[in-house]
Write a protein that holds these residues in place. Structure first.
Motif, mmCIF file in Angstrom:
data_model
loop_
_atom_site.group_PDB
_atom_site.id
_atom_site.type_symbol
_atom_site.label_atom_id
_atom_site.label_comp_id
_atom_site.label_asym_id
_atom_site.label_seq_id
_atom_site.Cartn_x
_atom_site.Cartn_y
_atom_site.Cartn_z
ATOM 1 N N LYS A 155 0.830 -1.206 0.000
ATOM 2 C CA LYS A 155 0.000 0.000 0.000
ATOM 3 C C LYS A 155 0.865 1.257 0.000
ATOM 4 O O LYS A 155 0.583 2.219 -0.727
ATOM 5 C CB LYS A 155 -0.914 0.006 1.230
ATOM 6 N N ARG A 158 2.457 1.781 -3.417
ATOM 7 C CA ARG A 158 1.454 2.320 -4.351
ATOM 8 C C ARG A 158 1.249 3.825 -4.099
ATOM 9 O O ARG A 158 1.184 4.611 -5.053
ATOM 10 C CB ARG A 158 0.122 1.572 -4.183
ATOM 11 N N ARG A 159 1.177 4.206 -2.840
ATOM 12 C CA ARG A 159 0.954 5.626 -2.514
ATOM 13 C C ARG A 159 2.170 6.492 -2.844
ATOM 14 O O ARG A 159 2.043 7.713 -2.968
ATOM 15 C CB ARG A 159 0.621 5.770 -1.025
ATOM 16 N N GLU A 163 1.684 3.678 -8.715
ATOM 17 C CA GLU A 163 0.318 3.150 -8.743
ATOM 18 C C GLU A 163 0.128 2.008 -9.734
ATOM 19 O O GLU A 163 -0.629 1.073 -9.484
ATOM 20 C CB GLU A 163 -0.688 4.268 -9.090
ATOM 21 N N GLN A 164 0.810 2.094 -10.877
ATOM 22 C CA GLN A 164 0.585 1.120 -11.948
ATOM 23 C C GLN A 164 1.740 0.140 -12.139
ATOM 24 O O GLN A 164 1.652 -0.757 -12.966
ATOM 25 C CB GLN A 164 0.333 1.861 -13.282
ATOM 26 N N GLY A 185 -2.971 -4.249 -3.133
ATOM 27 C CA GLY A 185 -2.574 -3.603 -4.377
ATOM 28 C C GLY A 185 -1.597 -4.374 -5.230
ATOM 29 O O GLY A 185 -1.110 -3.864 -6.249
#
Length: 216
Positions: A155, A158-159, A163-164, A185
């Motif tokens: 997480k 991702r933050r 993100e991808q 994620g």
């Protein structure tokens, strides 16, 4: 198949992980069950060496090629090149990513193990095609395993702006824990003993695959 799709159900295995069936049968069953990527990881005191390792690698490579499953080699760049693998996976202590990329070229995938947000960001800068994040949970498979970081690290990664970027969670992932990793994620889970040590690798892989399918 792109990297993100390939990571969905990632089997990591060598001869030392196969206690029920031999590696070929184990992999064949796992492929039937739905694995999407395979990493040949021949590590440990009783691991095969030199020609024996190469011979097994060739057999497993052929099995993956026949079934259109990407084949990755852990750490050993020379072996990866000799087996014409689809990629190589390296850890933080396994060598310079720049040199690894230079050796394998642009067409092979390079995965890098990461254990923090900083390592994840650096791996992306270093040209990784995907990152392995872990250990998610306590594991006995790796004697030199890092401290457990848990799904929350995914997480945080991702933050942090990734993100991808393709991420696979690894370490101590059992059937009942897989959903937590997907929900954090991850594009997929990397599994060792939960499939390779199962009474039915096919059934075990199918159960993991069904959990993944509900997350898509």
């Amino acid at each position: 198949m792109n990297v993100s799709e390939a990571l969905k159900l990632y089997l990591v295995m060598g001869s030392t992980n196969c206690h029920v069936f031999d590696p070929e049968k184990t992999l064949a069953e796992a492929i039937e069950g739905g694995i999407t990527l395979f990493q040949f990881r021949e590590k440990g005191i009783e691991a095969l060496k030199e020609n024996d390792c190469l011979y097994l690698g060739q057999k497993l490579r052929q099995l993956c090629e026949k079934n259109k499953i990407p084949f990755i080699v852990n750490d050993d760049i020379e072996l990866a090149l000799e087996l014409q693998a689809d990629g190589v996976h390296i850890g933080q202590e396994d060598g310079d990513p720049f040199r690894t990329r230079k050796r394998i070229g642009e067409n092979m995938w390079m995965g890098i193990s990461t254990h923090s947000v900083e390592e994840a960001q650096q791996a992306v800068k270093d040209g990784a095609d995907y990152i392995g994040v872990g250990p998610m949970f306590p594991t006995k498979t790796k004697e030199d395993a890092h401290q457990v970081v848990g799904p929350d690290l995914i997480k945080s990664i991702r933050r942090s702006g990734l993100e991808q970027f393709p991420i696979v969670g690894i370490g101590g992932i059992t059937l009942d824990r897989a959903k937590i990793v997907y929900e954090a994620g991850a594009n997929g889970v990397a599994v060792i003993s939960a499939i390779s040590g199962a009474e039915s690798p096919k059934h075990a892989a199918a159960e993991f695959f069904s959990i993944n399918s509900t997350q898509i």
